[in-house]
Scaffold this motif. Structure first.
Motif, PDB file in Angstrom:
ATOM      1  N   ILE A   1       0.835  -1.203   0.000  1.00  0.00           N
ATOM      2  CA  ILE A   1       0.000   0.000   0.000  1.00  0.00           C
ATOM      3  C   ILE A   1       0.872   1.258   0.000  1.00  0.00           C
ATOM      4  O   ILE A   1       0.626   2.212  -0.760  1.00  0.00           O
ATOM      5  N   TYR A   2       1.912   1.237   0.827  1.00  0.00           N
ATOM      6  CA  TYR A   2       2.801   2.396   0.890  1.00  0.00           C
ATOM      7  C   TYR A   2       3.549   2.580  -0.433  1.00  0.00           C
ATOM      8  O   TYR A   2       3.741   3.705  -0.905  1.00  0.00           O
ATOM      9  N   PHE A   3       3.973   1.472  -1.051  1.00  0.00           N
ATOM     10  CA  PHE A   3       4.706   1.548  -2.317  1.00  0.00           C
ATOM     11  C   PHE A   3       3.816   2.093  -3.433  1.00  0.00           C
ATOM     12  O   PHE A   3       4.226   2.970  -4.196  1.00  0.00           O
ATOM     13  N   VAL A   4       2.592   1.564  -3.533  1.00  0.00           N
ATOM     14  CA  VAL A   4       1.676   2.040  -4.572  1.00  0.00           C
ATOM     15  C   VAL A   4       1.241   3.472  -4.292  1.00  0.00           C
ATOM     16  O   VAL A   4       1.082   4.283  -5.217  1.00  0.00           O
ATOM     17  N   ASP A   5       1.067   3.793  -3.014  1.00  0.00           N
ATOM     18  CA  ASP A   5       0.647   5.144  -2.651  1.00  0.00           C
ATOM     19  C   ASP A   5       1.714   6.177  -2.996  1.00  0.00           C
ATOM     20  O   ASP A   5       1.394   7.342  -3.268  1.00  0.00           O
ATOM     21  N   SER A   6       2.991   5.750  -2.984  1.00  0.00           N
ATOM     22  CA  SER A   6       4.081   6.701  -3.226  1.00  0.00           C
ATOM     23  C   SER A   6       4.150   7.184  -4.670  1.00  0.00           C
ATOM     24  O   SER A   6       4.856   8.152  -4.952  1.00  0.00           O
ATOM     25  N   PHE A   7       3.420   6.546  -5.596  1.00  0.00           N
ATOM     26  CA  PHE A   7       3.462   6.980  -6.985  1.00  0.00           C
ATOM     27  C   PHE A   7       2.764   8.331  -7.168  1.00  0.00           C
ATOM     28  O   PHE A   7       3.245   9.202  -7.893  1.00  0.00           O
ATOM     29  N   PHE A   8       1.604   8.494  -6.547  1.00  0.00           N
ATOM     30  CA  PHE A   8       0.821   9.704  -6.750  1.00  0.00           C
ATOM     31  C   PHE A   8       0.744  10.587  -5.509  1.00  0.00           C
ATOM     32  O   PHE A   8       0.263  11.719  -5.601  1.00  0.00           O
ATOM     33  N   SER A   9       1.170  10.083  -4.350  1.00  0.00           N
ATOM     34  CA  SER A   9       1.095  10.911  -3.144  1.00  0.00           C
ATOM     35  C   SER A   9       1.967  12.170  -3.233  1.00  0.00           C
ATOM     36  O   SER A   9       1.567  13.222  -2.691  1.00  0.00           O
ATOM     37  N   PRO A  10       3.160  12.143  -3.883  1.00  0.00           N
ATOM     38  CA  PRO A  10       3.915  13.409  -3.997  1.00  0.00           C
ATOM     39  C   PRO A  10       3.141  14.491  -4.743  1.00  0.00           C
ATOM     40  O   PRO A  10       3.298  15.686  -4.450  1.00  0.00           O
ATOM     41  N   ILE A  11       2.303  14.079  -5.698  1.00  0.00           N
ATOM     42  CA  ILE A  11       1.517  15.074  -6.431  1.00  0.00           C
ATOM     43  C   ILE A  11       0.513  15.746  -5.507  1.00  0.00           C
ATOM     44  O   ILE A  11       0.369  16.977  -5.500  1.00  0.00           O
TER      45      ILE A  11
ATOM     46  N   HIS B   1       2.288  18.043  -3.078  1.00  0.00           N
ATOM     47  CA  HIS B   1       2.636  19.314  -3.712  1.00  0.00           C
ATOM     48  C   HIS B   1       1.429  20.241  -3.807  1.00  0.00           C
ATOM     49  O   HIS B   1       1.564  21.476  -3.745  1.00  0.00           O
ATOM     50  N   LEU B   2       0.231  19.645  -3.939  1.00  0.00           N
ATOM     51  CA  LEU B   2      -0.995  20.443  -3.997  1.00  0.00           C
ATOM     52  C   LEU B   2      -1.516  20.810  -2.627  1.00  0.00           C
ATOM     53  O   LEU B   2      -2.535  21.504  -2.514  1.00  0.00           O
ATOM     54  N   GLY B   3      -0.846  20.317  -1.576  1.00  0.00           N
ATOM     55  CA  GLY B   3      -1.260  20.637  -0.216  1.00  0.00           C
ATOM     56  C   GLY B   3      -2.296  19.697   0.353  1.00  0.00           C
ATOM     57  O   GLY B   3      -2.922  20.016   1.377  1.00  0.00           O
ATOM     58  N   ILE B   4      -2.485  18.528  -0.279  1.00  0.00           N
ATOM     59  CA  ILE B   4      -3.458  17.536   0.196  1.00  0.00           C
ATOM     60  C   ILE B   4      -2.680  16.385   0.814  1.00  0.00           C
ATOM     61  O   ILE B   4      -1.993  15.636   0.118  1.00  0.00           O
ATOM     62  N   ASN B   5      -2.763  16.228   2.117  1.00  0.00           N
ATOM     63  CA  ASN B   5      -2.046  15.175   2.837  1.00  0.00           C
ATOM     64  C   ASN B   5      -3.049  14.169   3.400  1.00  0.00           C
ATOM     65  O   ASN B   5      -3.422  14.236   4.578  1.00  0.00           O
ATOM     66  N   VAL B   6      -3.491  13.302   2.565  1.00  0.00           N
ATOM     67  CA  VAL B   6      -4.434  12.251   2.954  1.00  0.00           C
ATOM     68  C   VAL B   6      -3.803  10.909   2.592  1.00  0.00           C
ATOM     69  O   VAL B   6      -3.615  10.611   1.402  1.00  0.00           O
ATOM     70  N   PHE B   7      -3.459  10.136   3.637  1.00  0.00           N
ATOM     71  CA  PHE B   7      -2.828   8.847   3.349  1.00  0.00           C
ATOM     72  C   PHE B   7      -3.854   7.895   2.732  1.00  0.00           C
ATOM     73  O   PHE B   7      -4.985   7.763   3.209  1.00  0.00           O
ATOM     74  N   GLY B   8      -3.426   7.219   1.677  1.00  0.00           N
ATOM     75  CA  GLY B   8      -4.295   6.290   0.983  1.00  0.00           C
ATOM     76  C   GLY B   8      -4.888   6.858  -0.282  1.00  0.00           C
ATOM     77  O   GLY B   8      -5.369   6.098  -1.136  1.00  0.00           O
ATOM     78  N   LEU B   9      -4.869   8.192  -0.415  1.00  0.00           N
ATOM     79  CA  LEU B   9      -5.414   8.798  -1.627  1.00  0.00           C
ATOM     80  C   LEU B   9      -4.560   8.444  -2.848  1.00  0.00           C
ATOM     81  O   LEU B   9      -5.085   8.187  -3.935  1.00  0.00           O
ATOM     82  N   GLY B  10      -3.243   8.412  -2.653  1.00  0.00           N
ATOM     83  CA  GLY B  10      -2.356   8.011  -3.744  1.00  0.00           C
ATOM     84  C   GLY B  10      -2.551   6.554  -4.118  1.00  0.00           C
ATOM     85  O   GLY B  10      -2.456   6.179  -5.290  1.00  0.00           O
ATOM     86  N   PHE B  11      -2.843   5.711  -3.108  1.00  0.00           N
ATOM     87  CA  PHE B  11      -3.086   4.290  -3.380  1.00  0.00           C
ATOM     88  C   PHE B  11      -4.352   4.113  -4.223  1.00  0.00           C
ATOM     89  O   PHE B  11      -4.358   3.357  -5.204  1.00  0.00           O
ATOM     90  N   VAL B  12      -5.413   4.807  -3.854  1.00  0.00           N
ATOM     91  CA  VAL B  12      -6.662   4.724  -4.628  1.00  0.00           C
ATOM     92  C   VAL B  12      -6.444   5.242  -6.048  1.00  0.00           C
ATOM     93  O   VAL B  12      -6.943   4.663  -7.028  1.00  0.00           O
ATOM     94  N   THR B  13      -5.675   6.306  -6.177  1.00  0.00           N
ATOM     95  CA  THR B  13      -5.390   6.848  -7.507  1.00  0.00           C
ATOM     96  C   THR B  13      -4.588   5.862  -8.339  1.00  0.00           C
ATOM     97  O   THR B  13      -4.831   5.696  -9.547  1.00  0.00           O
ATOM     98  N   SER B  14      -3.617   5.177  -7.696  1.00  0.00           N
ATOM     99  CA  SER B  14      -2.802   4.206  -8.430  1.00  0.00           C
ATOM    100  C   SER B  14      -3.638   3.021  -8.897  1.00  0.00           C
ATOM    101  O   SER B  14      -3.497   2.555 -10.032  1.00  0.00           O
ATOM    102  N   ILE B  15      -4.515   2.529  -8.031  1.00  0.00           N
ATOM    103  CA  ILE B  15      -5.381   1.418  -8.413  1.00  0.00           C
ATOM    104  C   ILE B  15      -6.302   1.826  -9.560  1.00  0.00           C
ATOM    105  O   ILE B  15      -6.513   1.066 -10.522  1.00  0.00           O
ATOM    106  N   THR B  16      -6.838   3.033  -9.498  1.00  0.00           N
ATOM    107  CA  THR B  16      -7.691   3.531 -10.582  1.00  0.00           C
ATOM    108  C   THR B  16      -6.896   3.667 -11.874  1.00  0.00           C
ATOM    109  O   THR B  16      -7.390   3.337 -12.967  1.00  0.00           O
ATOM    110  N   PHE B  17      -5.661   4.125 -11.763  1.00  0.00           N
ATOM    111  CA  PHE B  17      -4.811   4.276 -12.947  1.00  0.00           C
ATOM    112  C   PHE B  17      -4.517   2.922 -13.588  1.00  0.00           C
ATOM    113  O   PHE B  17      -4.557   2.787 -14.817  1.00  0.00           O
ATOM    114  N   ILE B  18      -4.213   1.911 -12.751  1.00  0.00           N
ATOM    115  CA  ILE B  18      -3.954   0.569 -13.281  1.00  0.00           C
ATOM    116  C   ILE B  18      -5.187   0.021 -13.986  1.00  0.00           C
ATOM    117  O   ILE B  18      -5.102  -0.610 -15.055  1.00  0.00           O
TER     118      ILE B  18
END
Length: 265
Positions: free
Chosen positions: A80-90, A93-110
């Motif tokens: 989860i942390y590895f997949v989340d790290s793909f989009f969490s920096p984005i 940078h936008l000022g949104i610090n929600v853990f797991g949001l990058g993971f959901v975005t990565s799963i949607t992207f896949i």
């Protein structure tokens, strides 16, 4: 005076002397003996060994139970942390610090990549990308091996790299190896044509292995699916069933009638 001194001596004999053996009770004399002391220490040591053995067994039981649970949670958390790290920096940078949001975005992207690559345009772009990768010396080998593994578990039955599960006699008589049939070919000889199966036998999980060309009649096909056989290989044989049933060869061959035609020599 003589009579009196004799009476005094008799009284002195009757009066116990302090510190003599008569003052100590019989039990204390018996307990202070070397045999009693050694017996007491031996019993205490045996009891201590029993306690240590019991505690060690219970500790190991706890380790056996908690180890797979800890590994499962650790790998899941790492994934989860590895997949989340793909989009969490984005999002950071936008000022949104929600853990797991990058993971959901990565799963949607896949998921969207899978939908796109299933289309004609995606297949064409993938073919061009594979052609470019195959021109690279080292990268082409890694990509081919990875594609073979991913193709083995692909839900598309038309692109499976592993067609069937096979058991062959290898490496010595009386020993068997679990492998996967990847393709079937015809071997032309002067005595006639012989149908051979290309059997891939993993030697290091699924990434490395040996390839054997085995006659179709010498291959045993167990009642295992490709995914079940992959689980057996990855687990080191721990997930193998207690009983394996060999499927009738005539039935297996009848499902492939017309696939190959043996030419007359």
């Amino acid at each position: 005076m003589a009579t009196r001194s004799e009476k005094e001596r008799e009284l002195e004999c009757l009066i116990p002397v302090v510190g003599s053996d008569l003052d100590s009770p019989p039990s204390s004399k018996f307990s202070d003996s070397p045999a009693a002391s050694s017996s007491h220490s031996a019993g205490r040591e045996a009891f201590s060994k029993v306690i240590r053995s019991w505690a060690w067994k219970k500790f190991m039981t706890g380790c056996v139970i908690l180890f797979p649970i800890a590994i499962t949670f650790y790998i899941t958390w790492w994934f989860i942390y590895f997949v989340d790290s793909f989009f969490s920096p984005i999002y950071t940078h936008l000022g949104i610090n929600v853990f797991g949001l990058g993971f959901v975005t990565s799963i949607t992207f896949i998921f969207l990549v899978g939908v796109f690559m299933s289309s004609w345009l995606g297949t064409s772009l993938l073919g061009i990308g594979e052609w470019m990768i195959k021109k690279m010396p080292l990268v082409s080998y890694v990509y081919s091996a990875s594609k073979q593994i991913s193709g083995a578990i692909s839900p598309d039955q038309n692109t499976n790299a592993f067609k069937e599960v096979a058991i062959i006699k290898h490496p010595r008589v009386g020993e068997y190896a679990l492998g996967f049939i990847t393709s079937t070919l015809m071997l032309q000889k002067s005595s006639g044509a012989e149908e051979l199966c290309c059997v891939y036998v993993p030697t290091n999980h699924l990434y490395l292995g040996d390839i054997f060309l085995v006659n179709s009649n010498n291959i045993m096909r167990p009642n295992l699916s490709v995914r079940e056989a992959i689980e057996i290989v990855i687990s080191g044989g721990l997930s193998i069933p207690k009983v394996l049933t060999i499927v009738d060869l005539q039935y297996m061959l009848s499902t492939r009638v017309g696939k190959f035609s043996i030419p007359e020599v």
